[in-house]
Enzyme design. Structure first.
Site, PDB file in Angstrom:
ATOM      1  CD  GLN A 224      -2.635  -1.256   2.611  1.00 25.13           C
ATOM      2  OE1 GLN A 224      -2.748  -2.329   3.171  1.00 25.13           O
ATOM      3  NE2 GLN A 224      -3.180  -0.150   3.111  1.00 25.13           N
ATOM      4  NE  ARG A 374     -13.008  -0.369   4.890  1.00 28.65           N
ATOM      5  CZ  ARG A 374     -13.666  -0.811   3.831  1.00 28.65           C
ATOM      6  NH1 ARG A 374     -13.797  -2.081   3.615  1.00 28.65           N
ATOM      7  NH2 ARG A 374     -14.216   0.038   2.978  1.00 28.65           N
ATOM      8  CB  CYS A 375      -9.271   1.597  11.885  1.00 23.27           C
ATOM      9  SG  CYS A 375      -8.270   1.932  13.303  1.00 23.27           S
ATOM     10  CD  GLU A 744      -8.876   3.757   7.338  1.00 20.86           C
ATOM     11  OE1 GLU A 744      -7.909   3.078   6.999  1.00 20.86           O
ATOM     12  OE2 GLU A 744      -8.756   4.840   7.932  1.00 20.86           O
TER      13      GLU A 744
END
Lengths: 790, 163
Positions: A224, A374-375, A744
């Site tokens: 990423q 996902r945060c 998110e």
């Protein structure tokens, strides 16, 4: 305030639900994921992993493996040590073995790597490598890790005398203590968020290709953050001749990321080393079991939460003390000043001025932890704490949780709002959000229905969560990773015929950047989005940026695109003035053209002006039509949401049915409503996942008990409810497009809403809290304890 | 040791010598270079490797290539006919039924088989029908809608289906 489109559908700027251009290749099976990369002469790598959580390596015998036809080599920690490549930094300045030379620190740790001519032969050879271990008693309980007699795990760190990693705190301890002492009501709860795994459907892997003739290292890699990886590889391997200009990281199509593809795993480094030593491309693709057992984990926060309030329910102070289990190394990729990430968002959406938060992190014999699921760096933990506590307070004083929230919300005219722990919230309208959610779900009717159900002995619950997120890291004065400032970038190049290519420092993993970024440029320049190609993920061509995670792409690179496009619009204005023989001030812009004020027939389209930038531009002006911008955000963005969940619980079996779930999100101005809605749907399912299904479980010996999809329960379409979504919009005042980031929010907001609903359903039995994942078995045990079932 | 197999994939017949242990998914991806069929797990839970074997959706990671000797196989690459999308492909794009795209080929192949047996499904039936396939991005809402819409279209027009 709803956003109205300024551009036509043909131009396709902000606010249009353009269909995604990514989709054509994906629906035809023509995506290009890392395992699809096939290079001439490519070899395959497979990994020998430790069966023990903590053991001395007495010997590694590779003889039988090397005897297998097709095995090229076996690489061990000792081999890497010869090149001083056996250790590497984590993103948060901790260190990690690439391969061990003497001790393994967690189960499934990489011990040796086999390189062979096929993946099957490599797998055979893994079985043939003989490792003699001397197992030791692992430290699995983070509380016991701090006992004076606990073995010191990180003996590699000189002078390390315990397993404590860091203490972090924020807020006014004494003042908070004072408020708590004098408060009418204090509620306290121990809340544990267990280890979970992002489990993107594509696992991690790479194809590393070193060309001995050109001395160029190209690595196709599931990352990423390709630019940051290139820099880290240069820092780790510069001494063997891999300087940064010779390293090219290509992040191809990614099959999901969610934070799991931020860290640099040992497998990548060994594959890079292997191709460097052998001179042939090396492919390494982990399987699902390896992915679940050894890649970095999220959460593992044990939080002691306290809320102080008046007897009427006015919140006065929040206090939270946390023990964080990081496993063998701190695998976080947090901004370096923030070891506990953005945890200090834990004061939530409520107006009070006193709080104190602290986190102590420890090492254990679990795999590296601390990444996000996902945060945005511990926001989920923070939101879970405050949103549970607000409900516990409501329950304690007998007030409806919606009413309690409405009475405590920061009001919309208080923005920008300075939170008790120092953040400046940019914008929001929490009352409007909750009101919209309540209307959409029919809150009052549901409460009436609940009264009737309770009279019949049925268990129905309604749960609310009104969270505030903090995303878009971040302003360079405070935000860096390994010293690299957290700006992000966009470079736009418009060709003579008015068609463009733009490149970014971020990297989509399914978020639809190829569509959304094109819309931003279309909005600003009036060039149709369909004529703008977007590229990311190739460090040889894209401008530097820190990548995509923490909902930062739109907040940083999206802003960079807008500003780079505005630079080009300024240039177009100058050219227009020259061609139309007027002064720049006499021109006005509408998407796609400049015209003379008062004489609209005298105009030049953006395509004509771009062509002129190559063919007929003013004397003294630089030719061409390109711009680049590195955007340094002045502040973070603060998306928010109001979520309401309705559950029905079977009083005999404990089965939990999520009947409805309404999510009202405020992510500021929306660029592509279809994509934003899709992000919210997906995030909600990744919210119900830890709330009801996912948890990685270890026994005392350090064995993972559910390291495959057999029993690590990723929700299917059956477990995932039909999500109902809508928005309120308060544009971010400091972002050039008024956008905030969205991906998110739902993962942050859904778990507390679900748990609050389940606790609400069980509250007639005196239940005030249930730990996640809330399984039917946990509920059944409560029902049994309370004498509801035999 | 190797065994000869003849397998028809997307209308083309391939004869190859393969190791008996070669998984069908690797035969498809590596021998035939049809990389649209993905691998997401090693326990046949995720469904990313779903293909049609003699018309039935199966997970190709748990079948040996030799077991498919003589079979007709369809993969995502065979869905388009005469340069036109299959209604399911069209609907997945139209209703945003995919994000990262990794589960998509398997999901599409599963949906073809599901709709063959149940051309007019309810939402609940679709959810159960695709519960063999994991998606981590979409939350399934739009996949369910896409399958509903494709089913509608497929009931109206006879679709040239693969295999």
């Amino acid at each position: 305030m709803e956003f109205t489109c300024k551009t036509s559908k043909e131009i396709g700027g902000m606010g249009h639900s353009l269909k995604r251009r990514e989709d054509d290749r994906f629906i035809q099976g023509k995506g290009n994921y890392v395992d699809d990369v096939k290079l001439p002469g490519m070899l395959y790598m497979d990994i020998v992993r430790s069966p023990y959580a903590y053991a001395k390596i007495k010997s590694i015998n590779t003889e039988k493996a090397l005897a297998i036809d097709g095995v090229i080599t076996v690489i061990t920690g000792k081999d890497l040590e010869e090149h001083n490549l056996h250790w590497m930094p984590t993103f948060l300045s901790d260190t990690q073995m690439v391969l061990p030379t003497d001790t393994v620190m967690y189960q499934a740790q990489e011990v040796a790597c086999v390189i062979a001519t096929s993946r099957y032969i490599a797998a055979d050879a893994v079985e043939a490598v003989e490792v003699d271990y001397e197992p030791m008693k692992p430290v699995m309980d983070p509380h016991k890790a701090l006992d004076p007699d606990a073995p010191v795990l990180r003996t590699d760190k000189e002078g390390k005398k315990d397993n404590h990693i860091y203490h972090w705190e924020n807020g006014d301890r004494e003042k908070t203590e004072e408020v708590f002492k004098n408060a009418d009501v204090v509620v306290k709860e121990q809340i544990y968020l267990p280890r979970i795994h992002v489990a993107s459907i594509e696992t991690c892997g790479c194809v590393a290709d070193y060309q001995t003739a050109t001395k160029k290292m190209t690595v196709y890699m599931t990352t990423q953050a390709p630019h940051a990886v290139r820099t880290v590889v240069a820092l780790v391997a510069g001494h063997v001749g891999l300087s940064e200009e010779r390293i090219r990281i290509i992040s191809p199509d990614l099959g999901g990321g969610f934070g799991g593809k931020v860290p640099i795993y040992p497998g990548y480094i060994v594959a890079i080393t292997a191709t460097f030593l052998i001179g042939k491309p090396v492919k390494w693709i982990e399987d699902r079991t390896e992915n679940l057992q050894a890649d970095s984990f999220a959460r593992d926060y044990d939080m002691t939460c306290e809320l102080a309030a008046t007897k009427e329910g006015k919140i006065q102070a929040f206090r939270i003390k946390t023990l964080a289990d990081m496993g063998y190394t701190d695998g976080s990729a947090n901004p370096s000043k923030y070891p506990a990430g953005m945890f200090s968002i834990c004061t939530g959406s409520y107006d009070y001025s006193t709080a104190f938060a602290e986190v102590d992190a420890v090492y254990t014999n679990k795999p590296p932890g601390g990444i996000a699921y996902r945060c945005s760096f511990r926001v989920t933990e923070a939101a879970h704490a405050i949103e549970r506590m607000v409900d516990i307070l409501a329950q304690k004083i007998g007030k409806d949780p919606a009413e309690l929230r409405m009475e405590n919300f920061i009001k919309k005219d208080q923005f920008p709002y300075k939170s008790a722990l120092g953040w400046e919230y940019d914008s929001g309208d929490y009352h409007a959000g909750l009101e919209k959610a309540m209307n959409m779900i029919g809150y009052d009717e549901l409460r009436k229905e609940q009264v009737e159900k309770r009279a019949k002995g049925e268990y129905m619950g309604i749960g609310i969560c009104t969270f505030t997120e903090i995303v878009g890291a971040g302003p360079s004065k405070d935000f860096d990773i390994l010293g690299l400032k957290m700006f992000d970038s966009a470079e736009i190049r418009v060709h003579p015929t008015g068609k463009a290519i733009a490149r970014f420092g971020t990297k989509s993993q399914g978020q639809g950047h190829e569509t959304t970024y094109a819309q931003i440029i279309a909005e600003e320049l009036g060039i149709p989005a369909e004529h703008i190609t977007i590229e990311e993920g190739d460090t040889d061509t894209a401008p530097y940026g820190l990548g995509t995670y923490a909902s930062r792409s739109i907040a940083t690179a999206g802003a960079a695109a807008a500003i780079a496009a505005r630079k080009l619009r300024d240039k177009a204005r100058k050219i227009a003035a020259y061609l139309l023989e007027v002064s720049e001030e006499d021109l006005e812009w509408e998407p796609g053209k400049f015209s003379v004020k008062g004489a609209p027939e005298k105009s030049k389209t953006i395509q004509e002006l771009v062509f002129a930038a190559y063919t007929n531009y003013p004397p003294g002006m630089e030719g061409g039509f390109e711009a680049v911008h590195y955007y340094d955000p002045p502040n973070l963005t603060f998306p928010s949401g109001a979520y309401i969940c309705v559950v029905d619980i079977d009083g005999k079996t404990g089965a939990i049915k999520v009947r409805r779930f309404v999510a009202i999100d405020d992510c500021g101005n929306i660029i592509n409503p279809m994509i934003v809605q899709g992000q919210i749907h997906g995030g909600l399912t990744q919210g119900i996942a830890p709330a009801m299904y996912e948890e990685l479980i270890y026994d005392d010996e350090g064995n993972i008990l559910n390291g495959s999809f057999m029993d690590y329960l990723v929700p299917t379409a059956v477990e995932s409810p039909k999500w109902e979504t809508d928005h309120v919009v308060t544009p971010s005042p400091h972002h050039p497009l008024g956008a905030k980031g969205v991906a998110e929010s739902p993962t942050v907001g859904a778990p507390p809403a679900i748990v609050n609903a389940i606790v609400d359903a069980l509250s007639p039995l005196g239940v005030t809290h249930v730990e996640i994942p809330v399984t039917p078995y946990k509920v059944w045990k409560i029902l049994k304890e309370k004498g509801v079932v035999d | 040791m190797k065994k000869e197999v003849t397998i028809n994939v997307n209308g083309t017949s391939y004869t190859e010598e393969v190791e008996p242990r070669l998984l069908l998914v690797h035969f498809i991806r590596e021998n035939l270079e049809l990389t649209g069929t993905h691998i997401g797990c090693d326990t046949s839970h995720c469904g990313a490797c779903t293909i049609l074997l003699n018309g039935d959706s199966v997970k190709s990671c748990t079948i040996f290539t030799v077991q498919a000797d003589g079979a007709e196989i369809a993969t995502v690459e065979g869905m388009m006919q005469d340069g036109k999308y299959h209604p399911l492909q069209e609907a997945f794009k139209e209703y945003h039924g995919l994000q990262c795209g990794f589960c998509t080929p398997g999901m599409l192949m599963r949906a073809i088989d599901f709709l063959k047996h149940n051309p007019d499904p309810t939402e609940e039936e679709i959810r159960w029908g695709i519960s063999s396939n994991l998606c981590r991005c979409t939350g399934y809402n739009n996949i369910v809608i896409a399958i509903e819409k494709a089913a509608e279209k497929m009931r109206e027009v006879e679709v040239e289906t693969v295999a």
